[in-house]
Scaffold this active site. Structure first.
Site, short mmCIF file in Angstrom:
data_model
loop_
_atom_site.label_atom_id
_atom_site.label_comp_id
_atom_site.label_asym_id
_atom_site.label_seq_id
_atom_site.Cartn_x
_atom_site.Cartn_y
_atom_site.Cartn_z
N GLU A 290 0.82 -1.23 0.00
CA GLU A 290 0.00 0.00 0.00
C GLU A 290 0.84 1.27 0.00
OE1 GLU A 290 -3.60 -0.04 2.02
OE2 GLU A 290 -3.78 -2.23 2.09
C1 LIG Z 1 -6.53 -5.71 1.84
N1 LIG Z 1 -6.11 -4.71 2.78
C2 LIG Z 1 -6.98 -3.84 3.32
O1 LIG Z 1 -8.17 -3.87 3.03
N2 LIG Z 1 -6.48 -2.95 4.21
C3 LIG Z 1 -7.36 -2.05 4.82
N3 LIG Z 1 -8.58 -2.07 4.62
N4 LIG Z 1 -6.83 -1.11 5.63
C4 LIG Z 1 -7.65 -0.13 6.19
C5 LIG Z 1 -7.63 1.15 5.66
C6 LIG Z 1 -8.46 2.12 6.22
C7 LIG Z 1 -9.34 1.82 7.25
C8 LIG Z 1 -9.36 0.52 7.74
C9 LIG Z 1 -8.54 -0.47 7.22
#
Ligand SMILES: CNC(=O)NC(=N)Nc1ccccc1
Length: 309
Positions: free
Chosen positions: A152
């Protein structure tokens, strides 16, 4: 059609076996290896939330006592589920790979530490002296079915080389089939995984169709860019990779406004389920979905039912 869920970062999450026993998921991504090696020979670091016993391999950020996980992965596998180890994650802002050499040494580390147990490369015993000679076994003799790239941050360097190196190990193995998956954000091209997806072989791509208003599922059919992602897949190293619709499993599991109820998800799935690239739905994440009860069923169950309707 499959349901893929993330496990490992859920608030007060139960142990993995709780999800192994449920028929609602087919693929479980265990997150995360959240710290990456800084150079060749350096160790990664791991975090699996409230699991494990808080001990680390000496001098590293790699958890050593993840007994619940190494006890439960065989339960999930016996239930026919595919268990992948996820790298990166939304909170691991320092994730990056310095160069190709580091990427390939990371791939070797992941393979010998979390792939099939081979005592000539890996050791269940551990002394600091061994560091650098043998690979540790954070999950003991238990092997995962492959690796998920939830990259990310910090750009594209090395991920195609890392996947290609892992593929080399997969091709040489005789035990079983291994998989590589990726979790890009929905804008195209994905800054972190775009290069890797175009140059190295992914089996599954679960796009995070949340947290980005320009293309999320909750933004409506005019912005939801599934068809554009089909084109990315068709131009990639594996044009037959399966494309999953990634969704938050509860209102709290994503930023405000990105959650869709099962009733809202149903027409979306019906529109794309017949696309030949459609692989299913990915949910972030397991415990959020388990606690999100609607008419007596978990959110995850509702999604599974929609896929089977
Ligand atoms: C596959 N990875 C994710 O879905 N990570 C993710 N959702 N991280 C996140 C980002 C913002 C708020 C809550 C979780």
């Amino acid at each position: 059609n499959n349901v893929a869920i993330y496990y490992g970062q859920g608030a007060n999450q139960p142990r993995l076996s709780h999800f192994c026993e449920q028929t609602t998921s087919d693929i479980i991504n265990i997150g995360f290896i959240h710290e990456f090696p800084k150079s060749v020979g350096d160790y990664p670091g791991s975090n699996f939330g409230n699991q494990c016993d808080g001990t680390f391999f000496p001098g590293t950020g790699l958890l050593k006592g993840c007994h619940q996980i190494w006890e439960d992965i065989p339960i999930c596998k016996a239930a026919g589920k595919t268990v992948l180890l996820s790298l990166g994650g939304g909170s691991a802002t320092t994730q990056s790979l310095k160069d190709v050499a580091t990427a390939e040494s990371f791939a070797d580390f992941l393979w010998y530490s979390f792939g099939p147990y081979d005592s000539s490369f890996s050791s269940l015993e551990w002394t600091a002296a061994m560091k650098g000679e043998l690979y540790p076994r954070p999950f003991g003799t238990v092997a995962v079915d492959g690796f998920d790239l939830d990259i990310e941050y910090n750009g594209n360097v090395g991920y195609a080389a890392m996947v290609n190196r892992l593929r080399k190990h997969f091709a040489a193995s005789t035990e079983q089939k291994y998989y590589i998956s990726g979790a890009p954000q929905c804008p195209i091209p994905d800054k972190q995984l775009g290069d890797a997806i175009s140059k190295s072989w992914f089996d599954f791509i679960w796009v995070q169709w949340y947290n980005t208003a320009a293309c999320s599922a909750s933004s409506g059919t005019g912005k939801f860019n599934f068809n554009e992602w089909v084109k990315v897949i068709e131009a990639s190293a594996n044009p037959n990779a399966k494309l999953f619709i990634g969704l938050p499993a509860s209102p709290e599991a994503a930023n405000e406004g990105f959650y869709l109820t099962p009733a809202q998800v149903k027409p979306l799935i019906k529109t794309y389920v017949s696309n030949k690239h459609f692989g299913g739905v990915m949910l972030w994440e397991a415990t959020a979905g388990d606690n999100n009860l609607i008419d007596g069923s978990t959110y995850t169950q509702h999604i599974k039912d929609i896929l089977y309707d």
